[in-house]
Design an enzyme around this catalytic site. Structure first.
Site, PDB file in Angstrom:
ATOM      1  N   HIS A   7       0.831  -1.209   0.000  1.00 37.12           N
ATOM      2  CA  HIS A   7       0.000   0.000   0.000  1.00 37.12           C
ATOM      3  C   HIS A   7       0.864   1.257   0.000  1.00 37.12           C
ATOM      4  CE1 HIS A   7       0.484  -0.604   4.446  1.00 37.12           C
ATOM      5  NE2 HIS A   7       0.567   0.716   4.452  1.00 37.12           N
ATOM      6  N   HIS A  79       4.064   7.176   3.722  1.00 38.19           N
ATOM      7  CA  HIS A  79       4.994   6.058   3.560  1.00 38.19           C
ATOM      8  C   HIS A  79       4.501   5.100   2.488  1.00 38.19           C
ATOM      9  CE1 HIS A  79       2.208   4.202   6.578  1.00 38.19           C
ATOM     10  NE2 HIS A  79       2.483   3.081   5.922  1.00 38.19           N
ATOM     11  N   GLU A 130       7.662   1.016   5.063  1.00 40.02           N
ATOM     12  CA  GLU A 130       7.104   0.005   5.965  1.00 40.02           C
ATOM     13  C   GLU A 130       7.315  -1.351   5.298  1.00 40.02           C
ATOM     14  OE1 GLU A 130       2.907  -1.200   8.188  1.00 40.02           O
ATOM     15  OE2 GLU A 130       2.851   0.208   6.522  1.00 40.02           O
TER      16      GLU A 130
END
Length: 134
Positions: A7, A79, A130
């Protein structure tokens, strides 16, 4: 080592407004909001055919995304998240290569119920990364 893009996370100042914009203007499928008090955020995932967009807003005082909104009042990309097959092996490899893992280096459970780690943006061209266990 890294797998597919899981994502892209966007911090927003008003989550219901952002959800309406994605749902109504873009015709996107949006999931119900989730409160993640251990991460200090409320999230909504927008499902796309090939990945997701994560809309984030602060949850409570001291949220880690409050400072981001303080600098970017209208929000913005926060992010990107990549999947990895083995998050501990990925962490060890990255640390061995000189990358900094945020938050003490131990995985925490993320919004998908899987272990996640964050990597320092200064080590990745100004981008907060991440990693999520696939």
């Amino acid at each position: 080592m890294i797998g597919r893009l899981n994502h892209v996370a966007i911090v927003v100042p008003d989550l219901p407004e952002a959800v309406a914009r994605y749902r109504d203007a873009l015709g996107a499928e949006v999931e119900p909001p989730q409160d993640l008090p251990e991460h200090g955020v409320r999230v909504v995932f927008v499902t796309l055919p090939n990945t997701k967009v994560e809309l984030l807003e602060p949850l409570g005082e001291g949220s880690p995304v409050e400072g981001f909104l303080g600098k970017n009042a209208s929000g913005g990309i926060h992010h990107i998240c990549y999947e990895v097959d083995d998050i501990l092996a990925a962490r060890d490899r990255l640390v061995g290569a000189g990358a900094r893992v945020l938050g003490g280096g131990e995985p925490r459970i993320g919004a998908h119920g899987k272990p996640v780690l964050f990597l320092h943006p200064k080590d990745f061209n100004g981008t907060l990364i991440e990693l999520e266990q696939a």
